[in-house]
Design a protein around this motif. Structure first.
Motif, PDB file in Angstrom:
ATOM      1  N   ASP A   6       2.101 -26.318  -5.789  1.00  0.00           N
ATOM      2  CA  ASP A   6       2.093 -25.197  -6.740  1.00  0.00           C
ATOM      3  C   ASP A   6       0.917 -25.302  -7.705  1.00  0.00           C
ATOM      4  OD1 ASP A   6       4.345 -24.138  -5.578  1.00  0.00           O
ATOM      5  OD2 ASP A   6       5.734 -24.977  -7.062  1.00  0.00           O
ATOM      6  N   ALA A   7       0.659 -26.502  -8.208  1.00  0.00           N
ATOM      7  CA  ALA A   7      -0.417 -26.686  -9.180  1.00  0.00           C
ATOM      8  C   ALA A   7      -1.792 -26.525  -8.549  1.00  0.00           C
ATOM      9  CB  ALA A   7      -0.304 -28.070  -9.826  1.00  0.00           C
ATOM     10  N   GLY A   8      -1.925 -26.898  -7.302  1.00  0.00           N
ATOM     11  CA  GLY A   8      -3.242 -26.894  -6.688  1.00  0.00           C
ATOM     12  C   GLY A   8      -3.468 -25.839  -5.638  1.00  0.00           C
ATOM     13  N   ARG A   9      -2.556 -24.895  -5.519  1.00  0.00           N
ATOM     14  CA  ARG A   9      -2.652 -23.901  -4.450  1.00  0.00           C
ATOM     15  C   ARG A   9      -4.022 -23.225  -4.409  1.00  0.00           C
ATOM     16  NH1 ARG A   9       1.369 -22.658  -1.570  1.00  0.00           N
ATOM     17  NH2 ARG A   9       2.868 -23.200  -3.176  1.00  0.00           N
ATOM     18  N   ALA A  10      -4.499 -22.718  -5.528  1.00  0.00           N
ATOM     19  CA  ALA A  10      -5.785 -22.012  -5.554  1.00  0.00           C
ATOM     20  C   ALA A  10      -6.941 -22.950  -5.212  1.00  0.00           C
ATOM     21  CB  ALA A  10      -6.002 -21.376  -6.923  1.00  0.00           C
ATOM     22  N   VAL A  11      -6.940 -24.144  -5.788  1.00  0.00           N
ATOM     23  CA  VAL A  11      -8.013 -25.115  -5.529  1.00  0.00           C
ATOM     24  C   VAL A  11      -7.992 -25.580  -4.082  1.00  0.00           C
ATOM     25  CG1 VAL A  11      -8.890 -27.401  -6.135  1.00  0.00           C
ATOM     26  CG2 VAL A  11      -8.045 -25.894  -7.922  1.00  0.00           C
ATOM     27  N   LEU A  12      -6.809 -25.882  -3.564  1.00  0.00           N
ATOM     28  CA  LEU A  12      -6.699 -26.379  -2.197  1.00  0.00           C
ATOM     29  C   LEU A  12      -7.122 -25.332  -1.177  1.00  0.00           C
ATOM     30  CD1 LEU A  12      -3.316 -28.304  -2.513  1.00  0.00           C
ATOM     31  CD2 LEU A  12      -5.608 -29.281  -2.452  1.00  0.00           C
ATOM     32  N   PHE A  13      -6.743 -24.078  -1.374  1.00  0.00           N
ATOM     33  CA  PHE A  13      -7.136 -23.032  -0.434  1.00  0.00           C
ATOM     34  C   PHE A  13      -8.620 -22.709  -0.531  1.00  0.00           C
ATOM     35  CE2 PHE A  13      -2.552 -21.637  -0.226  1.00  0.00           C
ATOM     36  CZ  PHE A  13      -2.386 -22.083   1.062  1.00  0.00           C
ATOM     37  N   GLU A  14      -9.215 -22.951  -1.697  1.00  0.00           N
ATOM     38  CA  GLU A  14     -10.650 -22.700  -1.854  1.00  0.00           C
ATOM     39  C   GLU A  14     -11.477 -23.713  -1.060  1.00  0.00           C
ATOM     40  OE1 GLU A  14     -13.870 -23.070  -5.398  1.00  0.00           O
ATOM     41  OE2 GLU A  14     -11.990 -22.049  -5.883  1.00  0.00           O
ATOM     42  N   VAL A  15     -11.119 -24.996  -1.131  1.00  0.00           N
ATOM     43  CA  VAL A  15     -11.905 -26.028  -0.442  1.00  0.00           C
ATOM     44  C   VAL A  15     -11.476 -26.225   1.002  1.00  0.00           C
ATOM     45  CG1 VAL A  15     -12.490 -27.274  -2.541  1.00  0.00           C
ATOM     46  CG2 VAL A  15     -10.464 -27.938  -1.255  1.00  0.00           C
ATOM     47  N   ALA A  16     -10.246 -25.857   1.328  1.00  0.00           N
ATOM     48  CA  ALA A  16      -9.759 -26.026   2.693  1.00  0.00           C
ATOM     49  C   ALA A  16      -8.954 -24.790   3.097  1.00  0.00           C
ATOM     50  CB  ALA A  16      -8.904 -27.283   2.799  1.00  0.00           C
ATOM     51  N   PRO A  17      -9.644 -23.664   3.331  1.00  0.00           N
ATOM     52  CA  PRO A  17      -8.911 -22.450   3.688  1.00  0.00           C
ATOM     53  C   PRO A  17      -8.228 -22.587   5.035  1.00  0.00           C
ATOM     54  CG  PRO A  17     -11.260 -22.130   3.973  1.00  0.00           C
ATOM     55  CD  PRO A  17     -11.072 -23.486   3.352  1.00  0.00           C
ATOM     56  N   LEU A  18      -7.181 -21.812   5.221  1.00  0.00           N
ATOM     57  CA  LEU A  18      -6.481 -21.815   6.499  1.00  0.00           C
ATOM     58  C   LEU A  18      -7.414 -21.266   7.569  1.00  0.00           C
ATOM     59  CD1 LEU A  18      -2.977 -20.459   5.469  1.00  0.00           C
ATOM     60  CD2 LEU A  18      -3.599 -22.794   6.044  1.00  0.00           C
ATOM     61  N   LYS A  19      -7.412 -21.933   8.713  1.00  0.00           N
ATOM     62  CA  LYS A  19      -8.242 -21.493   9.826  1.00  0.00           C
ATOM     63  C   LYS A  19      -7.370 -20.766  10.834  1.00  0.00           C
ATOM     64  CE  LYS A  19     -11.592 -25.181   9.445  1.00  0.00           C
ATOM     65  NZ  LYS A  19     -12.237 -26.287  10.111  1.00  0.00           N
ATOM     66  N   ASN A  20      -8.002 -19.952  11.639  1.00  0.00           N
ATOM     67  CA  ASN A  20      -7.301 -19.272  12.717  1.00  0.00           C
ATOM     68  C   ASN A  20      -6.989 -20.311  13.785  1.00  0.00           C
ATOM     69  OD1 ASN A  20      -6.339 -17.706  14.746  1.00  0.00           O
ATOM     70  ND2 ASN A  20      -8.116 -16.357  14.866  1.00  0.00           N
ATOM     71  N   THR A  21      -5.725 -20.704  13.901  1.00  0.00           N
ATOM     72  CA  THR A  21      -5.352 -21.771  14.829  1.00  0.00           C
ATOM     73  C   THR A  21      -5.209 -21.286  16.258  1.00  0.00           C
ATOM     74  OG1 THR A  21      -3.029 -21.413  14.301  1.00  0.00           O
ATOM     75  CG2 THR A  21      -4.181 -23.116  13.050  1.00  0.00           C
TER      76      THR A  21
END
Length: 105
Positions: A6-21
């Protein structure tokens, strides 16, 4: 774990966005699959609120033990007749199988 996500959702998605699997095509070199970029973060509390802050990986606390004996025989000889390539020179054009810490292609 929920607090960290919850605290890092924005930061985590910025540096490691979800890829098309579902896609199996790619245009990366083998080096990027063998040695992916490492991200490091610090969990901070600011006024009773948790925050995830990106930090330099060399400032993180890790315990990496590099094995001194990899099980390679001492009499291994490289055949000069076989071409040799750097992992940065090998293009991965399709991924046939993907798993944790493993990519083949």
């Amino acid at each position: 774990m929920d607090v960290i996500l919850d605290a890092g959702r924005a930061v985590l998605f910025e540096v490691a966005p979800l890829k098309n699997t579902t896609s199996t095509s790619c245009k990366q070199d083998l080096h990027s699959f063998l040695y992916p970029q490492t991200h490091a973060f610090r969990l901070e509390t600011i006024g009773r609120r948790a925050a995830v802050v990106p930090i330099d990986p060399k400032d993180s606390y890790t315990c990496l033990e590099i094995p001194t004996d990899c099980g390679v025989d001492g009499d291994f000889v490289i055949n000069d007749n076989i071409p040799q390539y750097s992992s940065k020179e090998i293009s991965v054009v399709q991924i046939f199988m993907r798993g944790p810490r493993r990519a083949t292609g």
